[in-house]
Design a protein around this motif. Structure first.
Motif, PDB file in Angstrom:
ATOM      1  N   THR A 101     -43.243 -18.381  59.550  1.00  0.00           N
ATOM      2  CA  THR A 101     -42.290 -19.046  60.425  1.00  0.00           C
ATOM      3  C   THR A 101     -40.880 -18.664  60.021  1.00  0.00           C
ATOM      4  OG1 THR A 101     -41.457 -21.146  61.233  1.00  0.00           O
ATOM      5  CG2 THR A 101     -42.244 -21.109  58.990  1.00  0.00           C
ATOM      6  N   ASN A 102     -40.026 -18.576  61.004  1.00  0.00           N
ATOM      7  CA  ASN A 102     -38.634 -18.241  60.727  1.00  0.00           C
ATOM      8  C   ASN A 102     -37.704 -19.414  60.991  1.00  0.00           C
ATOM      9  OD1 ASN A 102     -39.953 -15.767  60.627  1.00  0.00           O
ATOM     10  ND2 ASN A 102     -38.177 -14.648  61.372  1.00  0.00           N
ATOM     11  N   LYS A 103     -38.245 -20.610  61.133  1.00  0.00           N
ATOM     12  CA  LYS A 103     -37.424 -21.745  61.517  1.00  0.00           C
ATOM     13  C   LYS A 103     -36.415 -22.088  60.427  1.00  0.00           C
ATOM     14  CE  LYS A 103     -37.523 -26.496  63.094  1.00  0.00           C
ATOM     15  NZ  LYS A 103     -38.338 -27.579  63.693  1.00  0.00           N
ATOM     16  N   LEU A 104     -35.194 -22.338  60.843  1.00  0.00           N
ATOM     17  CA  LEU A 104     -34.141 -22.792  59.954  1.00  0.00           C
ATOM     18  C   LEU A 104     -33.800 -24.242  60.271  1.00  0.00           C
ATOM     19  CD1 LEU A 104     -31.494 -19.905  59.769  1.00  0.00           C
ATOM     20  CD2 LEU A 104     -33.114 -20.618  58.011  1.00  0.00           C
ATOM     21  N   ILE A 105     -33.632 -25.038  59.229  1.00  0.00           N
ATOM     22  CA  ILE A 105     -33.116 -26.391  59.373  1.00  0.00           C
ATOM     23  C   ILE A 105     -31.688 -26.371  58.839  1.00  0.00           C
ATOM     24  CG2 ILE A 105     -33.391 -28.815  58.804  1.00  0.00           C
ATOM     25  CD1 ILE A 105     -35.660 -27.696  60.454  1.00  0.00           C
ATOM     26  N   PHE A 106     -30.754 -26.798  59.667  1.00  0.00           N
ATOM     27  CA  PHE A 106     -29.346 -26.733  59.308  1.00  0.00           C
ATOM     28  C   PHE A 106     -28.820 -28.086  58.835  1.00  0.00           C
ATOM     29  CE2 PHE A 106     -27.754 -22.590  60.564  1.00  0.00           C
ATOM     30  CZ  PHE A 106     -28.769 -22.115  61.369  1.00  0.00           C
ATOM     31  N   GLY A 107     -27.867 -28.033  57.925  1.00  0.00           N
ATOM     32  CA  GLY A 107     -27.076 -29.202  57.619  1.00  0.00           C
ATOM     33  C   GLY A 107     -26.068 -29.436  58.730  1.00  0.00           C
ATOM     34  N   THR A 108     -25.326 -30.519  58.623  1.00  0.00           N
ATOM     35  CA  THR A 108     -24.401 -30.882  59.689  1.00  0.00           C
ATOM     36  C   THR A 108     -23.082 -30.128  59.629  1.00  0.00           C
ATOM     37  OG1 THR A 108     -23.684 -32.754  58.364  1.00  0.00           O
ATOM     38  CG2 THR A 108     -25.371 -33.178  60.031  1.00  0.00           C
ATOM     39  N   GLY A 109     -22.884 -29.359  58.578  1.00  0.00           N
ATOM     40  CA  GLY A 109     -21.699 -28.519  58.499  1.00  0.00           C
ATOM     41  C   GLY A 109     -20.553 -29.163  57.734  1.00  0.00           C
ATOM     42  N   THR A 110     -19.735 -28.312  57.131  1.00  0.00           N
ATOM     43  CA  THR A 110     -18.506 -28.732  56.455  1.00  0.00           C
ATOM     44  C   THR A 110     -17.356 -27.943  57.034  1.00  0.00           C
ATOM     45  OG1 THR A 110     -19.619 -29.270  54.387  1.00  0.00           O
ATOM     46  CG2 THR A 110     -17.251 -28.850  54.287  1.00  0.00           C
ATOM     47  N   LEU A 111     -16.383 -28.667  57.539  1.00  0.00           N
ATOM     48  CA  LEU A 111     -15.196 -28.032  58.109  1.00  0.00           C
ATOM     49  C   LEU A 111     -14.155 -27.862  57.002  1.00  0.00           C
ATOM     50  CD1 LEU A 111     -14.435 -27.098  60.941  1.00  0.00           C
ATOM     51  CD2 LEU A 111     -13.360 -29.304  61.311  1.00  0.00           C
ATOM     52  N   LEU A 112     -13.842 -26.619  56.702  1.00  0.00           N
ATOM     53  CA  LEU A 112     -12.866 -26.309  55.655  1.00  0.00           C
ATOM     54  C   LEU A 112     -11.561 -25.872  56.289  1.00  0.00           C
ATOM     55  CD1 LEU A 112     -11.990 -25.677  52.705  1.00  0.00           C
ATOM     56  CD2 LEU A 112     -12.932 -23.380  53.047  1.00  0.00           C
ATOM     57  N   ALA A 113     -10.484 -26.523  55.905  1.00  0.00           N
ATOM     58  CA  ALA A 113      -9.152 -26.122  56.340  1.00  0.00           C
ATOM     59  C   ALA A 113      -8.361 -25.727  55.105  1.00  0.00           C
ATOM     60  CB  ALA A 113      -8.458 -27.250  57.080  1.00  0.00           C
ATOM     61  N   VAL A 114      -7.864 -24.501  55.087  1.00  0.00           N
ATOM     62  CA  VAL A 114      -7.068 -24.019  53.961  1.00  0.00           C
ATOM     63  C   VAL A 114      -5.622 -23.937  54.408  1.00  0.00           C
ATOM     64  CG1 VAL A 114      -6.695 -22.162  52.308  1.00  0.00           C
ATOM     65  CG2 VAL A 114      -9.019 -22.720  53.069  1.00  0.00           C
ATOM     66  N   GLN A 115      -4.782 -24.649  53.686  1.00  0.00           N
ATOM     67  CA  GLN A 115      -3.362 -24.681  54.044  1.00  0.00           C
ATOM     68  C   GLN A 115      -2.616 -23.592  53.276  1.00  0.00           C
ATOM     69  OE1 GLN A 115      -2.579 -28.771  52.957  1.00  0.00           O
ATOM     70  NE2 GLN A 115      -2.956 -29.481  55.040  1.00  0.00           N
ATOM     71  N   PRO A 116      -1.750 -22.839  53.988  1.00  0.00           N
ATOM     72  CA  PRO A 116      -1.024 -21.752  53.316  1.00  0.00           C
ATOM     73  C   PRO A 116       0.028 -22.285  52.339  1.00  0.00           C
ATOM     74  CG  PRO A 116      -0.389 -21.915  55.618  1.00  0.00           C
ATOM     75  CD  PRO A 116      -1.502 -22.901  55.419  1.00  0.00           C
TER      76      PRO A 116
END
Lengths: 116, 113
Positions: A101-116
């Motif tokens: 099987t090739n099924k992937l279970i994903f997490g809900t994600g992390t939004l990264l913001a890098v400030q200059p």
């Protein structure tokens, strides 16, 4: 229920800061592990993957991840982030059924913001 | 060049009007899959296909249909779209022995009013 957890939903860092994003999964047995990155307005791209062997894997753009089997974790790290690392990061798990099987279970994600 | 293509990339439609989102790949991959991405929920699998004429439900199949008549194509069909199907949709493919590693298409942003 079997799942993939990403504990950090939003992370804000300044350029040159170090990054560590957590990922834990709840599957027993052999797993294949992935981190994908999604830059603003783009599709998901593979950052790195772990199948077996050395638990410290290196990916593109200076990212690395460490698989700790006893902790069911696969945390993503980068020593020094850049503004161009601003993106959403997804951890994903494939349960190894001998390639059936090739099924992937994903997490809900992390939004990264890098400030200059 | 290895590619997964999706069409259309953006679509605004009305409730109940049937639509199809196409997905095509040139990597001769057996496995193809559809995901929807919603804020705070990550990617959830809708349907997948292990090969031609072999399809199965993923985690959120309600309201969707798929078909796999050719190896390279895997269209997603919404027979009667509803506003809760407003989402970003991704097609993904994987080959034998890839151990879950998937290649994603560019995404289709669907809005149902």
């Amino acid at each position: 229920a079997q799942s993939v957890s990403q504990h950090n939903h939003h992370v804000i860092l300044s350029e040159a800061a170090s990054l560590e994003l957590g990922c834990n999964y709840s599957y027993g047995g052999t797993v294949n592990l992935f981190w994908y990155v999604q830059y603003p307005g783009q599709h998901l791209q593979l950052l790195l993957k772990y199948f077996s062997g050395d638990p410290l894997v290196k990916g593109i753009k200076g990212f690395e991840a460490e698989f700790i089997k006893s902790k069911f974790s696969f945390n993503l790290r980068k020593p020094s982030v850049q503004w161009s690392d601003t993106a959403e990061y997804f951890c994903a798990v494939n349960k190894n059924y001998g390639g059936a099987t090739n099924k992937l279970i994903f997490g809900t994600g992390t939004l990264l913001a890098v400030q200059p | 060049e290895a590619q997964v293509t999706q069409n259309p990339r953006y679509l605004i439609t009305v409730t109940g009007k049937k639509l199809t989102v196409t997905c095509s790949q040139n990597m001769n991959h057996e496995y193809m899959s559809w995901y929807r991405q919603d804020p705070g929920l990550g990617l959830r699998q809708i349907y997948y296909s292990m090969n031609v004429e072999v399809t199965d439900k993923g985690d959120v199949p309600e309201g969707y249909k798929v078909s796999r008549k050719e190896k390279r194509n895997f269209p997603l069909i919404l027979e009667s779209p509803s506003p809760n199907q407003t989402s970003l949709y991704f097609c993904a493919t994987s080959g034998t022995g890839r151990r879950g590693e998937q290649y994603f298409g560019p995404g289709t942003r669907l809005t149902v009013t």
